[in-house]
Write a protein that holds these residues in place. Structure first.
Motif, PDB file in Angstrom:
ATOM      1  N   VAL A  35       0.835  -1.197   0.000  1.00 30.22           N
ATOM      2  CA  VAL A  35       0.000   0.000   0.000  1.00 30.22           C
ATOM      3  C   VAL A  35       0.871   1.248   0.000  1.00 30.22           C
ATOM      4  O   VAL A  35       0.607   2.206  -0.731  1.00 30.22           O
ATOM      5  CB  VAL A  35      -0.967  -0.017   1.204  1.00 30.22           C
ATOM      6  N   ASN A  36       1.916   1.254   0.810  1.00 26.99           N
ATOM      7  CA  ASN A  36       2.813   2.411   0.849  1.00 26.99           C
ATOM      8  C   ASN A  36       3.581   2.599  -0.448  1.00 26.99           C
ATOM      9  O   ASN A  36       4.088   3.690  -0.720  1.00 26.99           O
ATOM     10  CB  ASN A  36       3.782   2.287   2.025  1.00 26.99           C
ATOM     11  N   ILE A  37       3.692   1.567  -1.237  1.00 22.48           N
ATOM     12  CA  ILE A  37       4.333   1.691  -2.552  1.00 22.48           C
ATOM     13  C   ILE A  37       3.321   2.135  -3.600  1.00 22.48           C
ATOM     14  O   ILE A  37       3.635   2.944  -4.480  1.00 22.48           O
ATOM     15  CB  ILE A  37       5.001   0.363  -2.937  1.00 22.48           C
ATOM     16  N   LEU A  38       2.095   1.634  -3.509  1.00 24.34           N
ATOM     17  CA  LEU A  38       1.091   1.935  -4.528  1.00 24.34           C
ATOM     18  C   LEU A  38       0.544   3.355  -4.446  1.00 24.34           C
ATOM     19  O   LEU A  38       0.189   3.930  -5.477  1.00 24.34           O
ATOM     20  CB  LEU A  38      -0.063   0.938  -4.422  1.00 24.34           C
ATOM     21  N   ILE A  39       0.450   3.927  -3.262  1.00 26.75           N
ATOM     22  CA  ILE A  39      -0.107   5.278  -3.133  1.00 26.75           C
ATOM     23  C   ILE A  39       0.689   6.301  -3.949  1.00 26.75           C
ATOM     24  O   ILE A  39       0.104   7.033  -4.752  1.00 26.75           O
ATOM     25  CB  ILE A  39      -0.237   5.690  -1.650  1.00 26.75           C
ATOM     26  N   PRO A  40       2.017   6.391  -3.813  1.00 21.92           N
ATOM     27  CA  PRO A  40       2.735   7.363  -4.649  1.00 21.92           C
ATOM     28  C   PRO A  40       2.686   7.025  -6.144  1.00 21.92           C
ATOM     29  O   PRO A  40       2.657   7.926  -6.981  1.00 21.92           O
ATOM     30  CB  PRO A  40       4.179   7.305  -4.138  1.00 21.92           C
ATOM     31  N   LEU A  41       2.646   5.724  -6.472  1.00 16.24           N
ATOM     32  CA  LEU A  41       2.571   5.352  -7.885  1.00 16.24           C
ATOM     33  C   LEU A  41       1.256   5.804  -8.514  1.00 16.24           C
ATOM     34  O   LEU A  41       1.254   6.374  -9.613  1.00 16.24           O
ATOM     35  CB  LEU A  41       2.731   3.840  -8.048  1.00 16.24           C
ATOM     36  N   TYR A  70      -9.276   6.608 -10.123  1.00 16.18           N
ATOM     37  CA  TYR A  70      -7.976   6.766  -9.474  1.00 16.18           C
ATOM     38  C   TYR A  70      -8.118   7.377  -8.086  1.00 16.18           C
ATOM     39  O   TYR A  70      -7.447   6.961  -7.142  1.00 16.18           O
ATOM     40  CB  TYR A  70      -7.024   7.610 -10.322  1.00 16.18           C
ATOM     41  N   CYS A  71      -9.005   8.351  -7.943  1.00 14.70           N
ATOM     42  CA  CYS A  71      -9.214   8.956  -6.627  1.00 14.70           C
ATOM     43  C   CYS A  71      -9.823   7.945  -5.653  1.00 14.70           C
ATOM     44  O   CYS A  71      -9.455   7.908  -4.479  1.00 14.70           O
ATOM     45  CB  CYS A  71     -10.109  10.185  -6.750  1.00 14.70           C
ATOM     46  N   GLY A  72     -10.755   7.126  -6.138  1.00 15.72           N
ATOM     47  CA  GLY A  72     -11.333   6.093  -5.289  1.00 15.72           C
ATOM     48  C   GLY A  72     -10.302   5.067  -4.861  1.00 15.72           C
ATOM     49  O   GLY A  72     -10.292   4.612  -3.709  1.00 15.72           O
ATOM     50  N   THR A  73      -9.426   4.696  -5.792  1.00 18.00           N
ATOM     51  CA  THR A  73      -8.363   3.757  -5.453  1.00 18.00           C
ATOM     52  C   THR A  73      -7.412   4.350  -4.424  1.00 18.00           C
ATOM     53  O   THR A  73      -7.015   3.680  -3.464  1.00 18.00           O
ATOM     54  CB  THR A  73      -7.582   3.370  -6.723  1.00 18.00           C
TER      55      THR A  73
END
Length: 82
Positions: A35-41, A70-73
């Motif tokens: 999750v911490n990797i996907l948020i900035p991506l 994208y905002c929902g994700t």
């Protein structure tokens, strides 16, 4: 003479003890790392998408669906991270 322990032995001992103490710790860590990797991506991809569009060439309905998805994700990932 007392046996000295290596750093690997000490780390494995700590992992075994922490797992026996709290099994949900590893599940929480296993979820939070991606999750911490996907948020900035996703944030950088959303920014890239919004800056790459040109006025008049993008269908407004499709643009709205992309931005909202994208905002929902990002919202879901942030809630998981909290």
């Amino acid at each position: 003479m007392q046996r000295t322990h290596s750093m690997t032995d000490n780390l494995m001992f700590l992992l075994r003890k922490s797992f026996s103490f709290d099994k949900s710790l590893f599940a929480a860590v296993a979820v939070r790392i991606p999750v911490n990797i996907l948020i900035p991506l996703f944030t950088s991809y959303l920014t890239k998408y919004m800056t790459s569009i040109t006025p008049g060439q993008t269908d407004s309905g499709r643009f709205l669906v992309y931005v909202l998805s994208y905002c929902g994700t990002l919202l879901a990932l942030t809630l998981v991270d909290s």
